[in-house]
Scaffold this motif. Structure first.
Motif, mmCIF file in Angstrom:
data_model
loop_
_atom_site.group_PDB
_atom_site.id
_atom_site.type_symbol
_atom_site.label_atom_id
_atom_site.label_comp_id
_atom_site.label_asym_id
_atom_site.label_seq_id
_atom_site.Cartn_x
_atom_site.Cartn_y
_atom_site.Cartn_z
ATOM 1 N N THR A 64 0.762 -1.258 -0.088
ATOM 2 C CA THR A 64 -0.091 -0.005 0.003
ATOM 3 C C THR A 64 0.894 1.193 -0.108
ATOM 4 O O THR A 64 0.698 2.086 -0.754
ATOM 5 N N ARG A 65 1.790 1.358 1.196
ATOM 6 C CA ARG A 65 2.794 2.451 0.946
ATOM 7 C C ARG A 65 3.391 2.697 -0.313
ATOM 8 O O ARG A 65 3.618 3.880 -1.147
ATOM 9 N N VAL A 68 0.542 3.184 -3.263
ATOM 10 C CA VAL A 68 -0.096 4.873 -3.163
ATOM 11 C C VAL A 68 0.998 5.918 -3.308
ATOM 12 O O VAL A 68 0.769 6.847 -3.951
ATOM 13 N N GLY A 72 0.726 8.597 -6.339
ATOM 14 C CA GLY A 72 0.690 10.139 -5.835
ATOM 15 C C GLY A 72 1.782 11.061 -6.646
ATOM 16 O O GLY A 72 1.219 12.024 -7.095
ATOM 17 N N ALA A 125 -6.323 -1.295 -0.401
ATOM 18 C CA ALA A 125 -6.197 -0.067 -0.160
ATOM 19 C C ALA A 125 -5.530 0.825 -1.136
ATOM 20 O O ALA A 125 -5.812 1.963 -1.590
ATOM 21 N N SER A 126 -4.512 0.118 -1.989
ATOM 22 C CA SER A 126 -3.917 0.620 -3.023
ATOM 23 C C SER A 126 -4.836 1.022 -4.247
ATOM 24 O O SER A 126 -4.916 2.023 -4.913
ATOM 25 N N GLN A 127 -5.811 0.025 -4.414
ATOM 26 C CA GLN A 127 -6.972 0.184 -5.697
ATOM 27 C C GLN A 127 -7.867 1.286 -5.040
ATOM 28 O O GLN A 127 -8.296 1.987 -5.735
ATOM 29 N N ASP A 128 -8.148 1.224 -3.763
ATOM 30 C CA ASP A 128 -8.969 2.518 -3.396
ATOM 31 C C ASP A 128 -8.299 3.634 -3.530
ATOM 32 O O ASP A 128 -9.096 4.582 -3.955
ATOM 33 N N ALA A 129 -7.005 3.799 -3.294
ATOM 34 C CA ALA A 129 -6.358 4.959 -3.407
ATOM 35 C C ALA A 129 -6.326 5.529 -4.822
ATOM 36 O O ALA A 129 -6.524 6.561 -5.243
ATOM 37 N N ALA A 132 -9.695 6.708 -6.139
ATOM 38 C CA ALA A 132 -10.041 8.104 -5.485
ATOM 39 C C ALA A 132 -9.231 9.146 -6.468
ATOM 40 O O ALA A 132 -9.748 10.195 -6.963
ATOM 41 N N GLN A 133 -7.999 8.641 -6.722
ATOM 42 C CA GLN A 133 -7.146 9.690 -7.835
ATOM 43 C C GLN A 133 -7.881 9.759 -9.003
ATOM 44 O O GLN A 133 -8.188 10.723 -9.686
#
Length: 194
Positions: A64-65, A68, A72, A125-129, A132-133
């Motif tokens: 995830t870190r 993401v 970003g 969580a990565s896919q959710d981020a 969102a983007q």
């Protein structure tokens, strides 16, 4: 580590995540152990167990870190005349960067089964981020008229599904990856165009 047991600092956590990333990149997921990661970080195994109950939880946080952070950075650097062009450029660059990320490559090459749940069973969580983007880009593009009208969630999900396939499967197609990335840009641009 200087933090308390129950409240590790962000720097403490980053040190452990860096050690995990480096170990996974070096030997793959199956051969990386909490003991190796603790040794690399200069902490005890118990320090890691206080934050993560097992290797799977630690690996999830590392992925995830990394992903993401990557999306970003790519999203912030995307250029273009209008929102759709910036969105498409960002997605294509993100796919290329992800495909070349050393830890991602190591996981795909040695431990691809780790990715399977995120492709067929549940979103991470990565896919959710990423969603969102992408959604923010779709909303901005709809506002400036460069992205077609439609359900933002469905448009963003469709873009995410497309980018996942290009990130994971492009190398098995043979031929030029750059040519496939150019086609991805065309595909996304035409899909999102009004």
């Amino acid at each position: 580590m200087t933090s308390s047991r129950n409240n590790p600092t962000r720097a403490d956590e980053d040190l452990l995540l860096d050690a995990a990333r480096d170990r996974i990149t070096a030997v793959g997921l199956r051969r990386a152990t909490l003991t190796d990661i603790a040794r690399r970080a200069g902490v005890s195994r118990m320090t890691i167990y206080r934050r993560w109950p097992d290797m799977a939880a630690l690996v999830g946080d590392v992925m995830t870190r990394e992903w993401v952070g990557l999306i970003g950075a790519v999203g912030a650097a995307a250029t273009g005349a209008h929102t759709r062009e910036r969105l498409v450029t960002g997605v294509v660059e993100g796919v290329r960067t992800m495909r070349e990320h050393p830890m991602f490559r190591r996981i795909v090459d040695l431990d691809p089964e780790v990715l399977l749940p995120y492709l067929v069973d549940r979103r991470g969580a990565s896919q959710d981020a990423m969603l969102a983007q992408i959604s923010a880009g779709v909303v901005a593009g709809q506002a400036d008229g460069s992205v077609r009208a439609g359900d933002v969630a469905v448009l963003a999900q469709s873009v995410l599904l497309t980018l996942q396939s290009f990130a994971l499967s492009a190398p098995i197609m043979g031929g030029s990856i750059a040519a496939l990335d150019a086609e991805l840009a065309t595909l996304l641009d035409r899909y999102l165009a009004p």
